[in-house]
Design a protein around this motif. Structure first.
Motif, PDB file in Angstrom:
ATOM      1  N   ASP A   1      -7.876  32.788  -8.587  1.00 33.27           N
ATOM      2  CA  ASP A   1      -8.849  33.621  -7.878  1.00 33.27           C
ATOM      3  C   ASP A   1      -8.197  34.530  -6.847  1.00 33.27           C
ATOM      4  N   LEU A   2      -6.912  34.350  -6.576  1.00 35.61           N
ATOM      5  CA  LEU A   2      -6.212  35.195  -5.606  1.00 35.61           C
ATOM      6  C   LEU A   2      -5.298  36.170  -6.346  1.00 35.61           C
ATOM      7  N   ALA A   3      -5.527  37.461  -6.124  1.00 33.41           N
ATOM      8  CA  ALA A   3      -4.755  38.492  -6.822  1.00 33.41           C
ATOM      9  C   ALA A   3      -3.257  38.359  -6.558  1.00 33.41           C
ATOM     10  N   VAL A   4      -2.865  37.973  -5.349  1.00 37.03           N
ATOM     11  CA  VAL A   4      -1.445  37.837  -5.036  1.00 37.03           C
ATOM     12  C   VAL A   4      -0.791  36.791  -5.936  1.00 37.03           C
ATOM     13  N   ASN A   5      -1.501  35.735  -6.266  1.00 36.67           N
ATOM     14  CA  ASN A   5      -0.954  34.702  -7.148  1.00 36.67           C
ATOM     15  C   ASN A   5      -0.886  35.188  -8.589  1.00 36.67           C
ATOM     16  N   VAL A   6      -1.845  35.999  -8.999  1.00 36.04           N
ATOM     17  CA  VAL A   6      -1.815  36.578 -10.342  1.00 36.04           C
ATOM     18  C   VAL A   6      -0.605  37.514 -10.460  1.00 36.04           C
ATOM     19  N   ARG A   7      -0.346  38.290  -9.407  1.00 33.59           N
ATOM     20  CA  ARG A   7       0.834  39.161  -9.416  1.00 33.59           C
ATOM     21  C   ARG A   7       2.129  38.342  -9.494  1.00 33.59           C
ATOM     22  N   GLY A   8       2.184  37.217  -8.804  1.00 29.94           N
ATOM     23  CA  GLY A   8       3.355  36.334  -8.889  1.00 29.94           C
ATOM     24  C   GLY A   8       3.567  35.823 -10.299  1.00 29.94           C
ATOM     25  N   ALA A   9       2.479  35.466 -10.961  1.00 25.99           N
ATOM     26  CA  ALA A   9       2.572  35.001 -12.353  1.00 25.99           C
ATOM     27  C   ALA A   9       3.090  36.108 -13.250  1.00 25.99           C
ATOM     28  N   ALA A  10       2.573  37.311 -13.060  1.00 29.55           N
ATOM     29  CA  ALA A  10       3.027  38.449 -13.867  1.00 29.55           C
ATOM     30  C   ALA A  10       4.518  38.712 -13.622  1.00 29.55           C
ATOM     31  N   ALA A  11       4.960  38.560 -12.382  1.00 28.82           N
ATOM     32  CA  ALA A  11       6.377  38.757 -12.068  1.00 28.82           C
ATOM     33  C   ALA A  11       7.260  37.727 -12.772  1.00 28.82           C
ATOM     34  N   SER A  12       6.694  36.562 -13.084  1.00 33.02           N
ATOM     35  CA  SER A  12       7.449  35.523 -13.788  1.00 33.02           C
ATOM     36  C   SER A  12       7.451  35.750 -15.293  1.00 33.02           C
ATOM     37  N   GLY A  13       6.603  36.651 -15.768  1.00 24.98           N
ATOM     38  CA  GLY A  13       6.505  36.920 -17.204  1.00 24.98           C
ATOM     39  C   GLY A  13       5.210  36.474 -17.839  1.00 24.98           C
ATOM     40  N   MET A  14       4.363  35.773 -17.087  1.00 20.84           N
ATOM     41  CA  MET A  14       3.079  35.316 -17.629  1.00 20.84           C
ATOM     42  C   MET A  14       2.075  36.463 -17.677  1.00 20.84           C
ATOM     43  N   VAL A  15       1.060  36.288 -18.502  1.00 22.71           N
ATOM     44  CA  VAL A  15      -0.089  37.187 -18.490  1.00 22.71           C
ATOM     45  C   VAL A  15      -1.018  36.655 -17.414  1.00 22.71           C
ATOM     46  N   GLY A  16      -1.452  37.507 -16.509  1.00 22.68           N
ATOM     47  CA  GLY A  16      -2.299  37.082 -15.407  1.00 22.68           C
ATOM     48  C   GLY A  16      -3.745  37.463 -15.603  1.00 22.68           C
ATOM     49  N   VAL A  17      -4.636  36.536 -15.265  1.00 17.27           N
ATOM     50  CA  VAL A  17      -6.077  36.784 -15.273  1.00 17.27           C
ATOM     51  C   VAL A  17      -6.588  36.515 -13.863  1.00 17.27           C
ATOM     52  N   HIS A  18      -7.161  37.537 -13.249  1.00 20.69           N
ATOM     53  CA  HIS A  18      -7.737  37.379 -11.911  1.00 20.69           C
ATOM     54  C   HIS A  18      -9.164  36.863 -12.077  1.00 20.69           C
ATOM     55  N   HIS A  19      -9.394  35.645 -11.635  1.00 19.38           N
ATOM     56  CA  HIS A  19     -10.707  35.001 -11.739  1.00 19.38           C
ATOM     57  C   HIS A  19     -11.633  35.579 -10.671  1.00 19.38           C
ATOM     58  N   VAL A  20     -12.655  36.304 -11.116  1.00 17.01           N
ATOM     59  CA  VAL A  20     -13.662  36.814 -10.178  1.00 17.01           C
ATOM     60  C   VAL A  20     -15.002  36.118 -10.394  1.00 17.01           C
ATOM     61  N   ASP A  21     -15.237  35.659 -11.616  1.00 20.59           N
ATOM     62  CA  ASP A  21     -16.409  34.844 -11.923  1.00 20.59           C
ATOM     63  C   ASP A  21     -16.150  34.146 -13.252  1.00 20.59           C
ATOM     64  N   PRO A  22     -16.815  33.022 -13.489  1.00 19.61           N
ATOM     65  CA  PRO A  22     -16.544  32.233 -14.691  1.00 19.61           C
ATOM     66  C   PRO A  22     -16.782  32.979 -16.001  1.00 19.61           C
ATOM     67  N   GLU A  23     -17.812  33.797 -16.060  1.00 15.46           N
ATOM     68  CA  GLU A  23     -18.104  34.501 -17.313  1.00 15.46           C
ATOM     69  C   GLU A  23     -17.017  35.493 -17.666  1.00 15.46           C
ATOM     70  N   THR A  24     -16.531  36.242 -16.680  1.00 12.94           N
ATOM     71  CA  THR A  24     -15.469  37.209 -16.933  1.00 12.94           C
ATOM     72  C   THR A  24     -14.185  36.494 -17.346  1.00 12.94           C
ATOM     73  N   THR A  25     -13.863  35.424 -16.650  1.00 13.61           N
ATOM     74  CA  THR A  25     -12.665  34.657 -16.994  1.00 13.61           C
ATOM     75  C   THR A  25     -12.775  34.103 -18.408  1.00 13.61           C
ATOM     76  N   ALA A  26     -13.925  33.544 -18.752  1.00 14.51           N
ATOM     77  CA  ALA A  26     -14.118  33.002 -20.093  1.00 14.51           C
ATOM     78  C   ALA A  26     -13.947  34.090 -21.150  1.00 14.51           C
ATOM     79  N   THR A  27     -14.488  35.258 -20.892  1.00 12.72           N
ATOM     80  CA  THR A  27     -14.346  36.370 -21.836  1.00 12.72           C
ATOM     81  C   THR A  27     -12.883  36.747 -21.997  1.00 12.72           C
ATOM     82  N   GLU A  28     -12.163  36.865 -20.887  1.00 13.47           N
ATOM     83  CA  GLU A  28     -10.740  37.195 -20.955  1.00 13.47           C
ATOM     84  C   GLU A  28      -9.966  36.152 -21.762  1.00 13.47           C
ATOM     85  N   LEU A  29     -10.251  34.874 -21.514  1.00 12.59           N
ATOM     86  CA  LEU A  29      -9.540  33.815 -22.237  1.00 12.59           C
ATOM     87  C   LEU A  29      -9.876  33.835 -23.724  1.00 12.59           C
TER      88      LEU A  29
END
Length: 138
Positions: free
Chosen positions: A98-126
């Motif tokens: 849910d924190l954009a800074v942590n999603v950016r850290g994941a992306a910097a490691s090579g992961m695909v990042g999903v910023h959780h803003v609400d459960p429905e959006t996250t579920a759709t992304e997944l």
């Protein structure tokens, strides 16, 4: 994508979360061989026992707590450590927080990042990232 790494507070618990819905998605992904982990900036130690208890297939395969490993999000090393514990490369993992800074850290490691803003959006992304059908609801 062969791995899913999720934050606990703010994604699976707390305001803006839908633990039942996202747990269903985690279960569906695990059912098709996707490895999973919780990655939390929890201080660890004895107080982290409940979170650690969600590992070993109870909810996810692995639980990595910052206090237990001596590094914290958004340090890219903790994402790579988590991927290693899943037996995967970071590039094979999706990270949800849910924190954009942590999603950016994941992306910097090579992961695909999903910023959780609400459960429905996250579920759709997944569902899109893992090509998971609409039958699993969050």
């Amino acid at each position: 994508m062969r791995g899913l790494v999720v934050d606990f507070g703010g994604v699976l618990a707390g305001p803006g979360s839908d633990r039942a819905g996202l747990t269903a998605i985690i279960g569906a992904l695990r059912g098709v061989g996707v490895r999973s982990a919780i990655l939390s900036n929890d201080p660890g130690g004895p107080a982290g026992a409940d979170l650690r208890g969600l590992g070993d297939g109870v909810l996810v395969d692995e639980v990595v707590l910052s206090g237990d490993v001596g590094m914290a999000k958004p340090d890219p090393r903790i994402y790579r450590l988590t991927a290693d514990r899943l037996g995967l490369a970071a590039a094979d993992c999706v990270f949800v927080d849910d924190l954009a800074v942590n999603v950016r850290g994941a992306a910097a490691s090579g992961m695909v990042g999903v910023h959780h803003v609400d459960p429905e959006t996250t579920a759709t992304e997944l569902r899109i990232l893992f090509d998971l059908g609409q039958g699993v609801r969050a």
